[in-house]
Structures are given as structure tokens and as C-alpha cells.
Design an enzyme around this catalytic site. Structure first.
Site, PDB file in Angstrom:
ATOM      1  N   TRP A 169     -82.929  -0.769 -23.416  1.00 33.72           N
ATOM      2  CA  TRP A 169     -83.268   0.084 -24.304  1.00 33.72           C
ATOM      3  C   TRP A 169     -84.405   0.284 -24.345  1.00 33.72           C
ATOM      4  CZ3 TRP A 169     -79.586   0.793 -27.574  1.00 33.72           C
ATOM      5  CH2 TRP A 169     -78.674  -0.107 -27.058  1.00 33.72           C
ATOM      6  N   GLY A 347     -74.902  13.544 -53.219  1.00 35.92           N
ATOM      7  CA  GLY A 347     -73.268  13.771 -52.853  1.00 35.92           C
ATOM      8  C   GLY A 347     -73.024  13.999 -51.341  1.00 35.92           C
ATOM      9  N   GLU A 371     -88.883  -3.648 -32.011  1.00 38.32           N
ATOM     10  CA  GLU A 371     -90.052  -4.280 -32.303  1.00 38.32           C
ATOM     11  C   GLU A 371     -90.077  -6.044 -33.122  1.00 38.32           C
ATOM     12  OE1 GLU A 371     -93.357  -2.366 -30.832  1.00 38.32           O
ATOM     13  OE2 GLU A 371     -92.541  -0.813 -30.907  1.00 38.32           O
TER      14      GLU A 371
HETATM   15  C1  LIG Z   1     -83.330   2.848 -29.564  1.00 40.82           C
HETATM   16  C2  LIG Z   1     -84.355   1.238 -29.218  1.00 40.82           C
HETATM   17  C3  LIG Z   1     -85.948   1.970 -28.877  1.00 40.82           C
HETATM   18  C4  LIG Z   1     -86.381   0.415 -28.127  1.00 40.82           C
HETATM   19  N1  LIG Z   1     -87.397   0.631 -27.997  1.00 40.82           N
HETATM   20  C5  LIG Z   1     -88.218  -0.507 -26.674  1.00 40.82           C
HETATM   21  C6  LIG Z   1     -88.936  -0.509 -25.804  1.00 40.82           C
HETATM   22  O1  LIG Z   1     -89.418   1.019 -25.637  1.00 40.82           O
HETATM   23  N2  LIG Z   1     -89.498  -1.237 -24.918  1.00 40.82           N
HETATM   24  C7  LIG Z   1     -88.924  -2.859 -25.314  1.00 40.82           C
HETATM   25  O2  LIG Z   1     -89.182  -3.806 -24.452  1.00 40.82           O
HETATM   26  N3  LIG Z   1     -87.981  -2.732 -26.166  1.00 40.82           N
HETATM   27  C8  LIG Z   1     -87.401  -1.868 -26.580  1.00 40.82           C
HETATM   28  N4  LIG Z   1     -86.191  -1.839 -27.454  1.00 40.82           N
HETATM   29  C9  LIG Z   1     -85.148  -3.345 -27.717  1.00 40.82           C
HETATM   30  C10 LIG Z   1     -85.733  -3.995 -28.943  1.00 40.82           C
HETATM   31  O3  LIG Z   1     -86.951  -4.678 -29.317  1.00 40.82           O
HETATM   32  C11 LIG Z   1     -84.309  -5.299 -28.813  1.00 40.82           C
HETATM   33  O4  LIG Z   1     -83.405  -4.546 -29.537  1.00 40.82           O
HETATM   34  C12 LIG Z   1     -84.738  -6.405 -29.716  1.00 40.82           C
HETATM   35  O5  LIG Z   1     -85.731  -6.670 -29.544  1.00 40.82           O
HETATM   36  C13 LIG Z   1     -83.927  -7.304 -30.649  1.00 40.82           C
HETATM   37  O6  LIG Z   1     -82.845  -7.322 -28.586  1.00 40.82           O
HETATM   38  P1  LIG Z   1     -81.472  -7.210 -28.721  1.00 40.82           P
HETATM   39  O7  LIG Z   1     -81.331  -6.188 -28.956  1.00 40.82           O
HETATM   40  O8  LIG Z   1     -81.071  -7.848 -27.217  1.00 40.82           O
HETATM   41  O9  LIG Z   1     -81.073  -7.939 -30.229  1.00 40.82           O
HETATM   42  P2  LIG Z   1     -80.790 -10.057 -29.936  1.00 40.82           P
HETATM   43  O10 LIG Z   1     -82.023 -10.367 -29.762  1.00 40.82           O
HETATM   44  O11 LIG Z   1     -79.127 -10.166 -29.217  1.00 40.82           O
HETATM   45  O12 LIG Z   1     -80.127 -10.385 -31.941  1.00 40.82           O
HETATM   46  C14 LIG Z   1     -78.646  -9.892 -32.396  1.00 40.82           C
HETATM   47  C15 LIG Z   1     -79.301 -10.563 -33.404  1.00 40.82           C
HETATM   48  O13 LIG Z   1     -79.228 -12.426 -33.136  1.00 40.82           O
HETATM   49  C16 LIG Z   1     -80.356 -12.634 -34.524  1.00 40.82           C
HETATM   50  N5  LIG Z   1     -81.044 -13.782 -33.708  1.00 40.82           N
HETATM   51  C17 LIG Z   1     -81.972 -13.223 -32.511  1.00 40.82           C
HETATM   52  N6  LIG Z   1     -82.823 -14.460 -32.079  1.00 40.82           N
HETATM   53  C18 LIG Z   1     -82.140 -15.665 -33.023  1.00 40.82           C
HETATM   54  C19 LIG Z   1     -83.142 -16.340 -33.549  1.00 40.82           C
HETATM   55  N7  LIG Z   1     -83.679 -17.651 -33.140  1.00 40.82           N
HETATM   56  N8  LIG Z   1     -82.353 -16.779 -35.371  1.00 40.82           N
HETATM   57  C20 LIG Z   1     -82.238 -16.381 -36.344  1.00 40.82           C
HETATM   58  N9  LIG Z   1     -81.333 -14.882 -35.429  1.00 40.82           N
HETATM   59  C21 LIG Z   1     -81.278 -14.889 -34.240  1.00 40.82           C
HETATM   60  C22 LIG Z   1     -81.052 -10.829 -34.027  1.00 40.82           C
HETATM   61  O14 LIG Z   1     -81.992 -10.755 -35.131  1.00 40.82           O
HETATM   62  C23 LIG Z   1     -79.850  -9.666 -34.217  1.00 40.82           C
HETATM   63  O15 LIG Z   1     -79.373 -10.081 -35.397  1.00 40.82           O
HETATM   64  C24 LIG Z   1     -85.580  -0.772 -28.376  1.00 40.82           C
HETATM   65  C25 LIG Z   1     -84.188  -0.655 -28.796  1.00 40.82           C
HETATM   66  C26 LIG Z   1     -83.476  -0.185 -29.521  1.00 40.82           C
HETATM   67  C27 LIG Z   1     -82.718  -0.113 -30.157  1.00 40.82           C
END
Ligand SMILES: Cc1cc2nc3c(=O)[nH]c(=O)nc-3n(C[C@H](O)[C@H](O)[C@H](O)COP(=O)(O)OP(=O)(O)OC[C@H]3O[C@@H](n4cnc5c(N)ncnc54)[C@H](O)[C@@H]3O)c2cc1C
Length: 392
Positions: A169, A347, A371
Site C-alpha cells: 500500500w 441526483g 495514515e
Molecule cells: C490508497 C492507500 C495508500 C496508502 N499509502 C501508504 C503509504 O504511502 N505508506 C504506508 O506505509 N502505508 C500506506 N497505506 C497503508 C495505510 O496506512 C493502512 O492501510 C492503514 O494503516 C490500515 O492498515 P490495514 O489496511 O492493514 O488495516 P488493519 O490494520 O488490518 O485494520 C482493519 C480494521 O481493523 C481496525 N483495527 C485495527 N486495529 C484495531 C484496534 N486495536 N482496535 C480497534 N480496531 C482496530 C481498523 O480500524 C480497521 O477498521 C496506504 C493505504 C491506502 C489504502
């Protein structure tokens, strides 16, 4: 796409809180977005491509390192100018703002703050001019909200480090020349390493089929026994606090940026509501549509006040990470709700690429997750006010 007729709402005369420099910086960014982004962005989003030709313009409006000192090629501006630039760019598109945010806060910031003088001189001027683009590798396939669990690691091999692992990502990854990568050393301590395109064993496959941030390139970073020169380690800060410090700066930019997306949706919906006639009247004359518009401008005004105050605190070096989390969380939710309501005011036309609203709406689905997710920012506020950690 329709011509860009954007007029920025300022319901509480907040311009009176801005200096002449703030307004000049904002105007330059606004003019550039109208001229160089609005006419092409829908096409690039539709074909899921980052418009490379705008890199030079982003550099010229000061979007790459707005607050980095001029001696390193930055614009040397304050935090409110930085915020206003992000607002104007995201008014055009969140994907373009993401590219600028990554370059400034996640690549230039760590090199400036955690790097040594040689690293600053080697990388910052080229990143400020857009000659080099950068990306930031923190998230991994199995470690998103919990980056401290990362498994990407490097070993000391005497005259170099050997880096292994994978990041996912990663915005700008497919075209970046420089990657600031967070990895653990043999003691398990997190450090930042500058990895350059062309190093053997380093590849950046692109992530396809996104419905969101389509005009921003996203990819993976794969490190297969990459030999990283020892001088590429950022020497002045280590531990999880180092990448989190960069995220503070980027999240602050997001809190401003999404106001731009919300303002664009509101402005488009307001104009449409006065032009679209149903039952012999403009739809803006119906109470239900006025409720939507009145609530939108109220929420935009509250978000503007929140970010302006946060900018003042940042200028004074007093803003806390928890305050930044609150603003990021509040403002992204505000923008996503406004995009959804604005879409309804248009709409059926609201779902088309004739208008920017659906693109903003889809983009904000990434912004609410990256972030730090919406949930994680709430838990940061919870931790800050109770002193009790519900995150882990
Ligand atoms: C288009 C895009 C660009 C990005 N760009 C970058 C980048 O340039 N560099 C980089 O390093 N990352 C980047 N990211 C990654 C982004 O920061 C992560 O997707 C984000 O931190 C969430 O991680 P995850 O997708 O693994 O979700 P997960 O951590 O698996 O979370 C899934 C769900 O579980 C919930 N959850 C997780 N832990 C807990 C908790 N302790 N308590 C309650 N709920 C919880 C979350 O809120 C979420 O709803 C990007 C993501 C996207 C979609």
C-alpha cells in the site's frame, strides 16, 4: 468534465486570520489547480494513472517541502501555508494531494529531521524540485494499524546493510526514485533507511484495481537481499516514534486537505441546487436540500476553525499528536459525509464524471483509512483523555 467554477466558501470571514503571504500562497495553488489539474484529473482517474506532467507544477507552487528551509530547496513557509497548499491541491483531487503529502511529510521530513547534513544536501533539493520523487514504506501485508510488529529487517554485514522484507500500500512506489523504508535491526529496533531505485533485489510492483485514489500510483516495495550502503541509514532518530513523527506532519496536512475536497463538493452542490429546476422551482428552494447545504457549510466552517487553530499551535511547536489525530479524524468524516450528501443533491448527475463529487467520495474512502484508520484515531483520543490504552 464541467469547467472549474470553484468559489471557496468562507462563512466566518476566516480570511481575516490569514496573513498576506498565506493568501498569496493559497491563490497560487488555487490558480494552478484550476489551470493544470481540474481539466485533466477526471480522465486520469478514469484510466487509473498518475498524471506525471503535473510534478513540475506541484514543485512550483511549493507543494514539495512547503516548510522545509529554503537552503535545502524547500519553500520555507509556515504550517498554515502548508495546510492551505494541501487544501487547494485536495480541492482538485485527494490522489494528487497524497503524492505531495508523501513527498513532503513522509520523505523530505524524515531526511530533514532524522538525516545528517550529507543526506539533506544529497536528497532534499532534488525532492523539492520534483526531479526525484519519493515514497514511504511503513505498512506491511501483515502489519497495518500495528506497524511496530513489522518484520522487514536489516543485518549489519560490515560494509553494508542487508535488507529483506516487503511493504504494501505504498503511495508513489511505482515511480519513486527514493524510498524511506522502516525496518528492524538485529536487536529489533526500528530505523529508517534510504533505498534507491536500481539497487539489486529492490522492486516496486504496482497495485491495480483500486476504486479509490485512482489518480495516485500505489504499489509494493519488495526487498530481496538488498545491499544498502551504510551511509543511507537515517542516524538521528530510531524507534517507532521516528515514523510516527512523520505521520504527525502528514496527518496535519490531511486535516487541511480534506476541507478542500469538502469545499469542492459543497460549492458544486450549491451551484447545482440553484440551476436545477424540478416542479417549476430550483431544487435549492426545497427545505430538504437547504438542510443538506446548511449543514455542509456549518461542518466546513467548524473544520476550518479546528485546522486554523491547530496550525497556530504547530507554528508555536505546541500541537500534540493527539490533537492532530482529532483533526484528521473529524475532518475526514466531515468531508466523506459532505461528499455523500452533495452527490444526492446532484441526483443521477452526481454519479458521473461530469462533476468531481463521486471521485472525491471514492478518494475519501482511502483517506479515512490511511495514515491511521478512523478507529485508531478515536482510540488515540480515548487514550489521551483517559490515560488508558485500548489500542493494544
Ligand atoms: C490508497 C492507500 C495508500 C496508502 N499509502 C501508504 C503509504 O504511502 N505508506 C504506508 O506505509 N502505508 C500506506 N497505506 C497503508 C495505510 O496506512 C493502512 O492501510 C492503514 O494503516 C490500515 O492498515 P490495514 O489496511 O492493514 O488495516 P488493519 O490494520 O488490518 O485494520 C482493519 C480494521 O481493523 C481496525 N483495527 C485495527 N486495529 C484495531 C484496534 N486495536 N482496535 C480497534 N480496531 C482496530 C481498523 O480500524 C480497521 O477498521 C496506504 C493505504 C491506502 C489504502
Amino acid at each position: 468534465m464541467k469547467p472549474d467554477l470553484f468559489e471557496a466558501p468562507d462563512y466566518y470571514n476566516l480570511d481575516e486570520l490569514l496573513s498576506d503571504e498565506h493568501k498569496l500562497v493559497r491563490q497560487a495553488a488555487r490558480d494552478w489547480v484550476k489551470r493544470d489539474v481540474s481539466p485533466i484529473i477526471e480522465e486520469y482517474a478514469q484510466k487509473a494513472e498518475f498524471p506525471n506532467q503535473i510534478i513540475k507544477g506541484l514543485a512550483e507552487i511549493g507543494a514539495f517541502g512547503p516548510y522545509i528551509p529554503e537552503e535545502y530547496g524547500g519553500a520555507g513557509l509556515d504550517q498554515i501555508s502548508y495546510g492551505l497548499i494541501m487544501q487547494e491541491i485536495e480541492r482538485g483531487d485527494s490522489g494528487v494531494r497524497s503524492t505531495a503529502s508523501v513527498q513532503s511529510s513522509l520523505v523530505m521530513y524524515p531526511i530533514w529531521k532524522y538525516g545528517n547534513e550529507e543526506q539533506r544536501k544529497k536528497y532534499l533539493p532534488k525532492l523539492a524540485s520534483g526531479e526525484w520523487m519519493g515514497c514511504f514504506g511503513l505498512t506491511e501485508p501483515d502489519h497495518g494499524s500495528n506497524p511496530g510488529g513489522m518484520t522487514t529487517n536489516f543485518k549489519d554485514k560490515g560494509d553494508h546493510y542487508l535488507l529483506n522484507g516487503a511493504k504494501m500500500w505504498i503511495s508513489n512506489a511505482p515511480f519513486a526514485q527514493v524510498a524511506v523504508v522502516w525496518a528492524k535491526n538485529e536487536e529489533g529496533r526500528i530505523h529508517g533507511l534510504i533505498v534507491e531505485r536500481g539497487m539489486e533485489g529492490f522492486s516496486t510492483p504496482e497495485t491495480h484495481n483500486k476504486w479509490s485514489l485512482r489518480a495516485s500510483a500505489t504499489g509494493e516495495l519488495i526487498f530481496d537481499n538488498v545491499k544498502v550502503p551504510k551511509e543511507n541509514l537515517l542516524p538521528n532518530k530510531s524507534g517507532l516514534g521516528a515514523p510516527l513523527g512523520c505521520l504527525d506532519s502528514a496527518r496535519y496536512g490531511i486535516a487541511w486537505g480534506v476541507i478542500g475536497a469538502a469545499m469542492d463538493c459543497y460549492d458544486t452542490a450549491l451551484r447545482y441546487s440553484k440551476e436545477r429546476i424540478q416542479f417549476g422551482k430550483p431544487i435549492g428552494q426545497f427545505q430538504l436540500q437547504q438542510k443538506k447545504l446548511a449543514e455542509m457549510i456549518t461542518e466546513i466552517t467548524k473544520a476550518q476553525l479546528l485546522t486554523w487553530r491547530l496550525g497556530v499551535l504547530r507554528n508555536e511547536g505546541k500541537a500534540t499528536s493527539a490533537q492532530i489525530s482529532m483533526a484528521k479524524r473529524n475532518n475526514v468524516e466531515m468531508a466523506i459525509n459532505i461528499a455523500r450528501e452533495a452527490r444526492q443533491i446532484l441526483g443521477g448527475m452526481g454519479i458521473t464524471g461530469e462533476y468531481s463529487i463521486m471521485r472525491h467520495s471514492m478518494n475519501l474512502e482511502s483517506v479515512i483509512t490511511y495514515e491511521g484508520t478512523h478507529d485508531i484515531h478515536l482510540l488515540i483520543t480515548g487514550l489521551d483523555i483517559t490515560g488508558l490504552n485500548a489500542i493494544q
